[in-house]
Design a protein around this motif. Sequence first.
Motif, PDB file in Angstrom:
ATOM      1  N   TYR A 140      11.128  72.820 -38.565  1.00  0.00           N
ATOM      2  CA  TYR A 140      10.431  71.594 -38.167  1.00  0.00           C
ATOM      3  C   TYR A 140      11.028  71.006 -36.901  1.00  0.00           C
ATOM      4  CZ  TYR A 140       8.354  72.041 -42.750  1.00  0.00           C
ATOM      5  OH  TYR A 140       7.686  72.516 -43.829  1.00  0.00           O
ATOM      6  N   ALA A 141      11.711  71.846 -36.126  1.00  0.00           N
ATOM      7  CA  ALA A 141      12.306  71.345 -34.886  1.00  0.00           C
ATOM      8  C   ALA A 141      11.202  70.795 -33.988  1.00  0.00           C
ATOM      9  CB  ALA A 141      13.061  72.451 -34.173  1.00  0.00           C
ATOM     10  N   GLY A 142      11.400  69.600 -33.495  1.00  0.00           N
ATOM     11  CA  GLY A 142      10.439  69.020 -32.567  1.00  0.00           C
ATOM     12  C   GLY A 142       9.222  68.422 -33.236  1.00  0.00           C
ATOM     13  N   ALA A 143       9.104  68.617 -34.561  1.00  0.00           N
ATOM     14  CA  ALA A 143       7.953  68.032 -35.251  1.00  0.00           C
ATOM     15  C   ALA A 143       8.192  66.544 -35.459  1.00  0.00           C
ATOM     16  CB  ALA A 143       7.754  68.722 -36.599  1.00  0.00           C
ATOM     17  N   PRO A 144       7.116  65.730 -35.476  1.00  0.00           N
ATOM     18  CA  PRO A 144       7.311  64.295 -35.753  1.00  0.00           C
ATOM     19  C   PRO A 144       7.911  64.097 -37.143  1.00  0.00           C
ATOM     20  CG  PRO A 144       4.974  64.900 -35.746  1.00  0.00           C
ATOM     21  CD  PRO A 144       5.729  66.060 -35.213  1.00  0.00           C
ATOM     22  N   ALA A 145       8.652  63.016 -37.282  1.00  0.00           N
ATOM     23  CA  ALA A 145       9.436  62.800 -38.497  1.00  0.00           C
ATOM     24  C   ALA A 145       8.562  62.832 -39.749  1.00  0.00           C
ATOM     25  CB  ALA A 145      10.182  61.472 -38.393  1.00  0.00           C
ATOM     26  N   ASP A 146       7.336  62.304 -39.643  1.00  0.00           N
ATOM     27  CA  ASP A 146       6.524  62.244 -40.859  1.00  0.00           C
ATOM     28  C   ASP A 146       5.948  63.604 -41.239  1.00  0.00           C
ATOM     29  OD1 ASP A 146       5.035  62.268 -38.608  1.00  0.00           O
ATOM     30  OD2 ASP A 146       3.448  60.945 -39.373  1.00  0.00           O
ATOM     31  N   ALA A 147       6.083  64.583 -40.339  1.00  0.00           N
ATOM     32  CA  ALA A 147       5.602  65.918 -40.657  1.00  0.00           C
ATOM     33  C   ALA A 147       6.648  66.748 -41.386  1.00  0.00           C
ATOM     34  CB  ALA A 147       5.176  66.649 -39.385  1.00  0.00           C
ATOM     35  N   VAL A 148       7.856  66.218 -41.445  1.00  0.00           N
ATOM     36  CA  VAL A 148       8.918  66.978 -42.098  1.00  0.00           C
ATOM     37  C   VAL A 148       8.874  66.697 -43.589  1.00  0.00           C
ATOM     38  CG1 VAL A 148      11.402  67.362 -42.227  1.00  0.00           C
ATOM     39  CG2 VAL A 148      10.340  66.832 -40.036  1.00  0.00           C
ATOM     40  N   PRO A 149       8.608  67.711 -44.397  1.00  0.00           N
ATOM     41  CA  PRO A 149       8.522  67.456 -45.837  1.00  0.00           C
ATOM     42  C   PRO A 149       9.908  67.229 -46.414  1.00  0.00           C
ATOM     43  CG  PRO A 149       8.328  69.791 -45.399  1.00  0.00           C
ATOM     44  CD  PRO A 149       8.473  69.127 -44.065  1.00  0.00           C
ATOM     45  N   GLY A 150       9.999  66.382 -47.380  1.00  0.00           N
ATOM     46  CA  GLY A 150      11.268  66.149 -48.050  1.00  0.00           C
ATOM     47  C   GLY A 150      11.421  67.108 -49.211  1.00  0.00           C
ATOM     48  N   ALA A 151      11.581  66.518 -50.400  1.00  0.00           N
ATOM     49  CA  ALA A 151      11.829  67.342 -51.576  1.00  0.00           C
ATOM     50  C   ALA A 151      10.616  68.170 -51.969  1.00  0.00           C
ATOM     51  CB  ALA A 151      12.265  66.467 -52.738  1.00  0.00           C
ATOM     52  N   THR A 152       9.432  67.817 -51.480  1.00  0.00           N
ATOM     53  CA  THR A 152       8.239  68.583 -51.864  1.00  0.00           C
ATOM     54  C   THR A 152       8.348  70.039 -51.451  1.00  0.00           C
ATOM     55  OG1 THR A 152       7.235  67.844 -49.821  1.00  0.00           O
ATOM     56  CG2 THR A 152       6.594  66.683 -51.841  1.00  0.00           C
ATOM     57  N   ALA A 153       9.156  70.281 -50.417  1.00  0.00           N
ATOM     58  CA  ALA A 153       9.262  71.656 -49.933  1.00  0.00           C
ATOM     59  C   ALA A 153      10.367  72.421 -50.642  1.00  0.00           C
ATOM     60  CB  ALA A 153       9.511  71.658 -48.439  1.00  0.00           C
ATOM     61  N   LEU A 154      11.056  71.729 -51.522  1.00  0.00           N
ATOM     62  CA  LEU A 154      12.205  72.370 -52.165  1.00  0.00           C
ATOM     63  C   LEU A 154      11.839  73.662 -52.901  1.00  0.00           C
ATOM     64  CD1 LEU A 154      15.196  71.692 -52.180  1.00  0.00           C
ATOM     65  CD2 LEU A 154      14.896  70.743 -54.476  1.00  0.00           C
ATOM     66  N   PRO A 155      10.710  73.684 -53.640  1.00  0.00           N
ATOM     67  CA  PRO A 155      10.360  74.947 -54.320  1.00  0.00           C
ATOM     68  C   PRO A 155      10.316  76.128 -53.357  1.00  0.00           C
ATOM     69  CG  PRO A 155       8.845  73.204 -54.959  1.00  0.00           C
ATOM     70  CD  PRO A 155       9.741  72.625 -53.916  1.00  0.00           C
ATOM     71  N   LEU A 156       9.791  75.882 -52.164  1.00  0.00           N
ATOM     72  CA  LEU A 156       9.721  76.968 -51.182  1.00  0.00           C
ATOM     73  C   LEU A 156      11.108  77.501 -50.877  1.00  0.00           C
ATOM     74  CD1 LEU A 156       7.229  76.197 -48.295  1.00  0.00           C
ATOM     75  CD2 LEU A 156       7.197  78.060 -49.938  1.00  0.00           C
ATOM     76  N   ASP A 157      12.046  76.555 -50.625  1.00  0.00           N
ATOM     77  CA  ASP A 157      13.393  76.982 -50.248  1.00  0.00           C
ATOM     78  C   ASP A 157      14.059  77.741 -51.387  1.00  0.00           C
ATOM     79  OD1 ASP A 157      13.391  76.032 -47.654  1.00  0.00           O
ATOM     80  OD2 ASP A 157      13.837  73.997 -48.316  1.00  0.00           O
ATOM     81  N   VAL A 158      13.934  77.183 -52.596  1.00  0.00           N
ATOM     82  CA  VAL A 158      14.634  77.807 -53.717  1.00  0.00           C
ATOM     83  C   VAL A 158      14.031  79.176 -54.010  1.00  0.00           C
ATOM     84  CG1 VAL A 158      15.132  77.622 -56.168  1.00  0.00           C
ATOM     85  CG2 VAL A 158      15.319  75.605 -54.698  1.00  0.00           C
ATOM     86  N   LEU A 159      12.726  79.226 -54.147  1.00  0.00           N
ATOM     87  CA  LEU A 159      12.078  80.497 -54.487  1.00  0.00           C
ATOM     88  C   LEU A 159      12.242  81.510 -53.362  1.00  0.00           C
ATOM     89  CD1 LEU A 159       8.783  79.320 -56.197  1.00  0.00           C
ATOM     90  CD2 LEU A 159      10.791  80.329 -57.263  1.00  0.00           C
ATOM     91  N   GLY A 160      12.117  81.024 -52.151  1.00  0.00           N
ATOM     92  CA  GLY A 160      12.195  81.934 -51.008  1.00  0.00           C
ATOM     93  C   GLY A 160      13.538  82.625 -50.926  1.00  0.00           C
ATOM     94  N   ILE A 161      14.587  81.889 -51.231  1.00  0.00           N
ATOM     95  CA  ILE A 161      15.919  82.505 -51.165  1.00  0.00           C
ATOM     96  C   ILE A 161      16.175  83.325 -52.416  1.00  0.00           C
ATOM     97  CG2 ILE A 161      18.379  82.003 -51.105  1.00  0.00           C
ATOM     98  CD1 ILE A 161      17.588  79.466 -49.459  1.00  0.00           C
ATOM     99  N   LEU A 162      15.773  82.761 -53.555  1.00  0.00           N
ATOM    100  CA  LEU A 162      16.032  83.437 -54.832  1.00  0.00           C
ATOM    101  C   LEU A 162      15.363  84.809 -54.864  1.00  0.00           C
ATOM    102  CD1 LEU A 162      17.230  83.071 -57.706  1.00  0.00           C
ATOM    103  CD2 LEU A 162      14.952  82.342 -58.411  1.00  0.00           C
ATOM    104  N   GLY A 163      14.143  84.879 -54.396  1.00  0.00           N
ATOM    105  CA  GLY A 163      13.364  86.120 -54.496  1.00  0.00           C
ATOM    106  C   GLY A 163      14.099  87.325 -53.946  1.00  0.00           C
ATOM    107  N   PRO A 164      14.327  87.358 -52.649  1.00  0.00           N
ATOM    108  CA  PRO A 164      14.983  88.545 -52.081  1.00  0.00           C
ATOM    109  C   PRO A 164      16.365  88.804 -52.667  1.00  0.00           C
ATOM    110  CG  PRO A 164      14.046  87.182 -50.350  1.00  0.00           C
ATOM    111  CD  PRO A 164      13.919  86.405 -51.611  1.00  0.00           C
ATOM    112  N   VAL A 165      17.132  87.733 -52.934  1.00  0.00           N
ATOM    113  CA  VAL A 165      18.497  87.939 -53.411  1.00  0.00           C
ATOM    114  C   VAL A 165      18.469  88.524 -54.823  1.00  0.00           C
ATOM    115  CG1 VAL A 165      20.676  86.801 -53.965  1.00  0.00           C
ATOM    116  CG2 VAL A 165      19.425  86.156 -51.904  1.00  0.00           C
ATOM    117  N   ALA A 166      17.596  87.990 -55.679  1.00  0.00           N
ATOM    118  CA  ALA A 166      17.503  88.511 -57.051  1.00  0.00           C
ATOM    119  C   ALA A 166      17.025  89.959 -57.030  1.00  0.00           C
ATOM    120  CB  ALA A 166      16.552  87.644 -57.870  1.00  0.00           C
ATOM    121  N   LEU A 167      16.055  90.212 -56.194  1.00  0.00           N
ATOM    122  CA  LEU A 167      15.530  91.579 -56.083  1.00  0.00           C
ATOM    123  C   LEU A 167      16.662  92.535 -55.675  1.00  0.00           C
ATOM    124  CD1 LEU A 167      12.949  93.274 -56.133  1.00  0.00           C
ATOM    125  CD2 LEU A 167      12.681  92.806 -53.704  1.00  0.00           C
TER     126      LEU A 167
END
Lengths: 435, 193, 525
Positions: free
Chosen positions: A376-403
């Motif tokens: 979100y570099a350079g994106a306006p502050a209100d475009a940056v998701p807070g905790a709503t994006a957390l599932p993406l981060d957790v699942l995204g990292i968990l997936g490849p590492v667990a695999l």
Amino acid sequence: MTQVASDAAGGPGFARSPWAARFPAMRAENISLPAGAGGALSGGLVLVGLGASVATLVMPMIGEAFKWKHAIASFHVGAITALTMSLGALFFCMVFHLVNAGWSVTVRRQFENVASLVWVGLALVTVSVMLSVWKGGEGLWSWMGMERGENYLLDKKSAYLNTPFFLLRLAIYAVVWLMLAGLMNFFSRKGDAEGGTEAAARARLVSAPGMLAFALTVAFAGFDWLKSIDFGFFSTMWGVYFFAGSAFVSVATVTMILAFLRRSGRLEGVVTVEHFHDLGKLMFAFCVFWAYIAFFQYFLIWYANIPEETAYYIHRKQGGWENLTTLLMIGHFVVPFLILIQRGVKRNPTLLIAMAFWLIFMQVMDIFWMVRPAVYAGAPADAVPGATALPLDVLGILGPVALFFGLLIRKVVSSPLVPLHDPRMGEALTHKNYV
Amino acid sequence: MNAPARFVTEKGQPLYGITAEFATPAAVYHAAETIRDAGYRAWDVYAPFPIHGIDEAMGIKRTKLPLIVGAAAAVGVLLGYLLQWWGSNVGYQTVVQGKPFGSVTEGGWESFVPITFEVGVLLGSFATLIGMLALNGLPRHHHPLMKKDRFLRTSDDLFMICIESKDEKFDPDRVKELLKSAGGTNLDLVEDK
Amino acid sequence: MSALHPDESTAQRLAAGALPPRGSPAPGTGDGTLIDTPGVRSPLVLNNRSFGEVTNIICGYTENPPGRWWLPVFGLTSTIAGIGTLMILYLIITGVGTWGLTNQVDWAWDITNFVFWIGIGHAGTLISAILCLFKQKWRTAVNRAAEAMTIFAVICAATYPGIHVGRAWMAWFMFPLPNANAIWPNFKSPLLWDLFAVSTYGTVSLLFWYMGMIPDLATLRDRADLRLRKFASGPVLSPLLPIRIDRIRAYAYGFLSLGWRFSSRHWHRYEAAYLMLAGMSTPLVLSVHSIVSTDFATAQLPGWHTTIFPPYFVAGAIFGGFAMVLLLLIPCRELYPNMKDFVTLRHLENMAKILLVTGMMVGFAYSMEFFIAWYGANKFEQDVFVYRATGPYWWAYWAMISCNVLSPQVFWIKALRQSPLVIFIVSVFITIGMWFERFVIIVSSLHRAWLPGEWHMFYPTLVDILIFVGTFGIFTTLFLLFLRVIPVFAMAELKAVMPQADPHGHHDDDHHHGHGEVHAPKGGH
């Protein structure tokens, strides 16, 4: 001589080992796992990994709140973490051969196992690259979607930063790494089957030019897959930084495997407290080395304060990212330094498991620190998701590492846990740190 | 000598201990195990180089030196940082390249890292050498053993064990017997002078 | 199994208690030095030496008169050192204007030579500390000389910051000392970090060197003492001053060895202390050249500001330092009797391999610099690199590339990396190349900065040249003195890695199993 070492325990490979006659610890059941051991765990991790990965990459198709760039970035963090484990392990395999190391023979098979999974990391990175190519500007590498003339810096760099060349380089890295990891494993398994010193000598011969190829490919892979996400940024140290993290996490991974194998009653008297001591030293050394490289890279840029370089760090020192930076300083350096400097910890496999988990987590955080702030570099502050994006981060990292770990367990089970016939095995079995 | 010596030699000199010679590291190693198992405490193995594993064979506890070094290095780190913080914020404030004066709380600590590290290493290194010597009771240029010509050969290729008379279990005849049975040769009485 | 491994024959000879005639080793093994089979370790000490022989040979280097070559060589080097010292005096009296510095190129040979020497000083600590941590037993044959070389190189290096400040008598201002002006040094300056780094490094290297030497000095003390006790008379200092040399030795070595008496309880703490010093010296040695590199890398000058400088400087320092170790040891090997038993061809080959590795690390850094100069898309940065390769200093640049990157490539060929002559020649090239590397970094970046009006060439004056040559004189003179008075090998450490030092028999793999378990000979040789 087609007999390979994936034989069940007690197969010909085991029987012919000259070491089995001399060292009771080299009995077959001590240095192999029954076929199918850990199958449930492995299968579960693979399923979780695949599920989480697919979920991550499907989410942007469903919800507007989930951006493609974000999903790919999170997935990329996991993919790079998996890749760095294999790359670091590949480095250690080659170093052990190059320096004719004796002590490490009983731990080398696990480095080989981790290295042989370099295809997993490569495949995962290919997914994030391909998705980005497909999505163009919405993908992780924003320059992929930019036109000529849009950005002065990019125009200057376009001879290097263009999609076809980027893909070609990916192919070159893949060929080099698959070949090196393949050869390291091939010679090791060949030694299992044939005995003698021939295979070890060949592996050494391959390692010397292999190291040269490795150094160059790793450096440029680091440039391509991490640095060029922010194409304005440049640092000559980057390749070393990428390598430092790789070496660090691979030792942690191997230590974890070995400690778990010891807990399952294997490798008694083969991988002893002395080996854990040395692995602990390697973790400690690379934790300090990482800090050295990370600090000086930051320090020189901070001190000279040249805008096109400093932007990268300024971005990571504000907007909440400063907390992650602090976490890395403390968690990736200070804490492991103070814990691992103690002799008692390095000689305690249980504590080392805890440290290894922590260090792998820190490697994830380090890659996360490189990749994620760019989303979100350079994106306006209100475009940056807070905790709503957390599932993406957790699942995204968990997936490849667990695999990766799921496949790693299968790999570990599939062959003897040590190179059966390695001519230096005796030294490793009697290895002792006197001081 | 404050207390009268427990044992004296024929010449009437107080006895320091009894030495025995060994030709190889293996011989002295196994002898050390024997003496350790016999329960002696005030005794030592003299060898031209550190024999691998002799600590275990002698039952030596791990040295406390690392703690001393760690403490000294920590003090060095602290002093190094304070020197710079004080010099830059209190002693002589200078603005350099628009950077903050430098402190952990207000930023600019980065510039202090190199010297902090160096001072830590410097103090740690001094503590290592001085601590090692102090724990070993060195420098000590005179020692009863050094009067013995044969003993001086332990700096060349001879291995020696000396059981000292201050050991509670010390009894000349039993000690001689033990040293002989452990394979020692050329047993000798060392006078404490 | 036809051939006997040299370590085994040593063990057998010692076990038999008799010295068999020193014939050629079993056919097919050579002397075993260059065995390359995985799992077979080459012997670290040749010719089946016993502990006593090792002591006699090594102490003999200091106790016996040196070869006839020593005095003339010493005369030559000390003359050169004298000329250098006179030139330094001339510089201090007259001022730095006697150097060829200009307004634009205001750092040239002074800092080039400083970085050159401090870099050379890194190999000693690398060998003593890093190789110690890696348990590389072969280091014992070269560490003492390399550490000595480190100290002498640091002395040569430390001269330059002192004299290049111009008013050398004000050099104490570099230290954080209270003064009448109430001024404190600028702790945010890389030059001050450098001062701390180099002085810490010098001090710690000296401590490390000294600590390693304590047992060996005690051996020399005991030998002198024994001779005094045994013989009523011996060589004296001079007929006019009839003090026995052995008495001087006994007192001098006795004083320095602090009463070391080879106690195993002492050895235990000594080994722990040695390991800890090694553990602290390793990051120290990395930090020192990294901090030296910040002298340049923190600046915004094109060609200087690049993040890879710290590890690149460290790799270059090890590279240049090992070349210097080889330049010193290869002639010593030829000139001193029996030295080839300790510094074997395998030692030289190992060091040649390190040259190859570090040479390629340096080459890696050169290429990264070039690539990022292009990739960074900064016009000034790009031009500096183009000027380096094609500008007026092209010869320095290509001398650097060919000496540092190309010349070590011969070590890919086994026969060449096992030839002392080839290693010596390549080491000469590397030493030249590493000097040019610093020259290229410093002068080629300074001579073409920013505005064309500031473009100047640097021409060294005679004072520049003679001070540099003089430091070589100082360095070699100190090294020659070292050869005369200090045990050239770490005797105690060397003995500890000899096969007969293992208390469990000479087979590495029988360590734990010495007590009642299997005792089979090692297969494969």
